[in-house]
Design an enzyme around this catalytic site. Structure first.
Site, PDB file in Angstrom:
ATOM      1  N   MET A 280       0.853  -1.187   0.000  1.00  0.00           N
ATOM      2  CA  MET A 280       0.000   0.000   0.000  1.00  0.00           C
ATOM      3  C   MET A 280       0.892   1.242   0.000  1.00  0.00           C
ATOM      4  SD  MET A 280      -3.465  -0.906   2.058  1.00  0.00           S
ATOM      5  CE  MET A 280      -2.872  -0.593   3.691  1.00  0.00           C
ATOM      6  N   GLY A 281       2.127   1.077  -0.443  1.00  0.00           N
ATOM      7  CA  GLY A 281       3.030   2.224  -0.525  1.00  0.00           C
ATOM      8  C   GLY A 281       3.599   2.605   0.821  1.00  0.00           C
TER       9      GLY A 281
ATOM     10  N   HIS B 126       9.107   1.000   3.129  1.00  0.00           N
ATOM     11  CA  HIS B 126      10.218   1.034   4.087  1.00  0.00           C
ATOM     12  C   HIS B 126      11.073  -0.213   3.888  1.00  0.00           C
ATOM     13  CE1 HIS B 126       7.756  -1.844   6.255  1.00  0.00           C
ATOM     14  NE2 HIS B 126       6.776  -0.946   6.377  1.00  0.00           N
TER      15      HIS B 126
ATOM     16  N   HIS C 152       9.453  -3.580   3.329  1.00  0.00           N
ATOM     17  CA  HIS C 152       9.015  -3.842   1.942  1.00  0.00           C
ATOM     18  C   HIS C 152      10.212  -4.214   1.075  1.00  0.00           C
ATOM     19  CE1 HIS C 152       5.724  -0.907   3.177  1.00  0.00           C
ATOM     20  NE2 HIS C 152       5.033  -1.955   2.781  1.00  0.00           N
TER      21      HIS C 152
ATOM     22  N   GLN D  74     -10.294  -2.508   2.734  1.00  0.00           N
ATOM     23  CA  GLN D  74      -9.761  -3.164   3.928  1.00  0.00           C
ATOM     24  C   GLN D  74      -9.702  -2.216   5.133  1.00  0.00           C
ATOM     25  OE1 GLN D  74      -5.872  -4.036   1.831  1.00  0.00           O
ATOM     26  NE2 GLN D  74      -5.028  -3.727   3.874  1.00  0.00           N
TER      27      GLN D  74
ATOM     28  N   GLU E 299       5.804 -11.371   7.349  1.00  0.00           N
ATOM     29  CA  GLU E 299       5.322 -12.103   8.527  1.00  0.00           C
ATOM     30  C   GLU E 299       4.838 -11.153   9.615  1.00  0.00           C
ATOM     31  OE1 GLU E 299       8.329 -14.828   9.805  1.00  0.00           O
ATOM     32  OE2 GLU E 299       8.099 -16.048   7.997  1.00  0.00           O
TER      33      GLU E 299
ATOM     34  N   ASP F 157       2.484  -9.105   9.286  1.00  0.00           N
ATOM     35  CA  ASP F 157       1.029  -9.291   9.168  1.00  0.00           C
ATOM     36  C   ASP F 157       0.775 -10.788   9.037  1.00  0.00           C
ATOM     37  OD1 ASP F 157       0.062  -6.458   8.967  1.00  0.00           O
ATOM     38  OD2 ASP F 157       1.511  -6.463   7.344  1.00  0.00           O
TER      39      ASP F 157
ATOM     40  N   SER G 105       4.377   1.140   8.009  1.00  0.00           N
ATOM     41  CA  SER G 105       4.082   2.465   7.455  1.00  0.00           C
ATOM     42  C   SER G 105       3.363   3.322   8.500  1.00  0.00           C
ATOM     43  CB  SER G 105       3.203   2.329   6.209  1.00  0.00           C
ATOM     44  OG  SER G 105       3.822   1.447   5.300  1.00  0.00           O
ATOM     45  N   ARG G 106       2.630   2.674   9.393  1.00  0.00           N
ATOM     46  CA  ARG G 106       1.864   3.420  10.405  1.00  0.00           C
ATOM     47  C   ARG G 106       2.747   3.974  11.524  1.00  0.00           C
ATOM     48  NH1 ARG G 106      -2.498  -0.475   9.029  1.00  0.00           N
ATOM     49  NH2 ARG G 106      -4.249   0.786   8.316  1.00  0.00           N
TER      50      ARG G 106
HETATM   51  O1  PAF Z   1      -0.026  -5.731   3.728  1.00  0.00           O
HETATM   52  C1  PAF Z   1      -0.457  -4.802   2.992  1.00  0.00           C
HETATM   53  O2  PAF Z   1       0.212  -3.798   2.756  1.00  0.00           O
HETATM   54  C2  PAF Z   1      -1.857  -4.921   2.416  1.00  0.00           C
HETATM   55  O3  PAF Z   1      -2.725  -5.518   3.301  1.00  0.00           O
HETATM   56  C3  PAF Z   1      -1.863  -5.625   1.040  1.00  0.00           C
HETATM   57  C4  PAF Z   1      -1.415  -7.076   1.171  1.00  0.00           C
HETATM   58  C5  PAF Z   1      -0.973  -4.888   0.073  1.00  0.00           C
HETATM   59  C6  PAF Z   1      -3.285  -5.625   0.484  1.00  0.00           C
HETATM   60  O4  PAF Z   1      -3.772  -4.343   0.317  1.00  0.00           O
END
Ligand code: PAF
Length: 289
Positions: A38-39, A42, A45, A69, A156, A158, A194-195
């Site tokens: 979702m951009g 960091h 990613h 979501q 992992e 999430d 990201s949060r």
């Molecule tokens: O983990 C995320 O950033 C999001 O939940 C994903 C997997 C890109 C789906 O929008």
């Protein structure tokens, strides 16, 4: 579309352009990895991108802040959108393609389909974020069907999301291998997210205590202490430090079934807490004796 120079990543915004690019690679016999994001990219990613690059010839990174979501009252509007910086990061990593669709490209008028991964989606984060995992499963299924990658990589951090995606891919026979990447942490243990950008300086100082307290839990559990006692003691410590606890639980890492008593096999500690306006999640594996 099209990269202007090697300091820019080739960027597409439509399903048709994405498919055209992937088809070109396929004709050349190349394999494809997808890292959905979702951009607000960091190092967490970036580590997923590296494993995508290690597993396939071409790397596609999608950047899409998926509205379905986010629940009512959640941070959809505030979610960091940093596309220019993200594209620079993708160029530096050497990604082959950025896929950055708009909301109307993904959700056409009259869109009416949702994927539910029953059971798993109701646990832990699913209990307080109703509909969240259905939104995740739906967008991930769409991204997989749009890009048709050989492999897709998820973090992992999430962990529940990862289990749900693996289940969905098996249940729907989506021909992709799901890889996972270990959680990347700051030097003080805070899991990258990201949060984390929402944390005030004061909260940022407190935030690493979450991981520290989870590690102390892991030590106690691995020594043979009773799970309920360990969780109760950790809850007290977290609350004293200023966290509002959404959940702190010991679960099976495959099924998310609760784990109780003395831990003899493998299990996972899962936590979700709030610090001011920021919701932090973390999980770690433990092995009992
Ligand atoms: O983990 C995320 O950033 C999001 O939940 C994903 C997997 C890109 C789906 O929008």
């Amino acid at each position: 579309m099209g990269a202007l120079d090697k300091n820019q990543v080739d960027t597409v915004r439509t399903i048709a352009a994405l498919r055209e690019k992937v088809a070109e690679w396929r004709r050349a016999g190349e394999t494809v990895a997808l890292v959905p994001t979702m951009g607000a990219l960091h190092e967490g990613h970036v580590s997923l991108m590296r494993s995508g690059q290690d597993s396939a010839d071409r790397l596609v990174v999608s950047i899409f802040v998926n509205p379905t979501q986010f629940g009512a009252g959640e941070d959809l509007d505030a979610y960091p959108r940093t596309e220019a910086a993200d594209l620079e990061k993708l160029a530096a990593v050497g990604a082959d393609l950025a896929y950055c669709p708009g909301v109307s490209e993904i959700y056409s008028d009259g869109f009416a389909t949702r994927i539910n991964v029953e059971g798993l989606e109701d646990e832990l984060c699913g209990a307080s974020r109703v509909g969240h995992f259905s939104g995740v499963a739906t967008i991930v299924a769409k991204l997989l069907l749009q890009a048709m990658p050989d492999v897709a990589v998820f973090g992992e951090k999430d962990y529940q999301q990862l289990l749900i995606i693996r289940r969905m891919v098996r249940d729907l026979d989506i021909p992709v291998e799901i890889l996972s990447g270990a959680t990347v942490r700051e030097a003080d243990g805070l899991a990258l997210s990201s949060r984390n950008a929402y944390l005030t300086p004061e909260e940022r100082n407190i935030a690493p205590l979450l991981h520290k307290i989870m590690l102390e839990m892991a030590d106690a559990l691995m020594r043979g202490d009773d799970a309920a006692d360990v969780v109760a003691a950790a809850r007290q410590k977290l609350e004293k430090a200023g966290f509002a606890i959404d959940y702190l639980e010991l679960r099976d890492g495959g099924t998310l079934a609760p784990v109780t008593g003395k831990i003899t096999g493998v299990a996972r500690i899962f936590a979700a807490v709030r610090l001011g306006k920021t919701r932090l999640i973390d999980n770690i594996a433990i092995k009992g004796r």
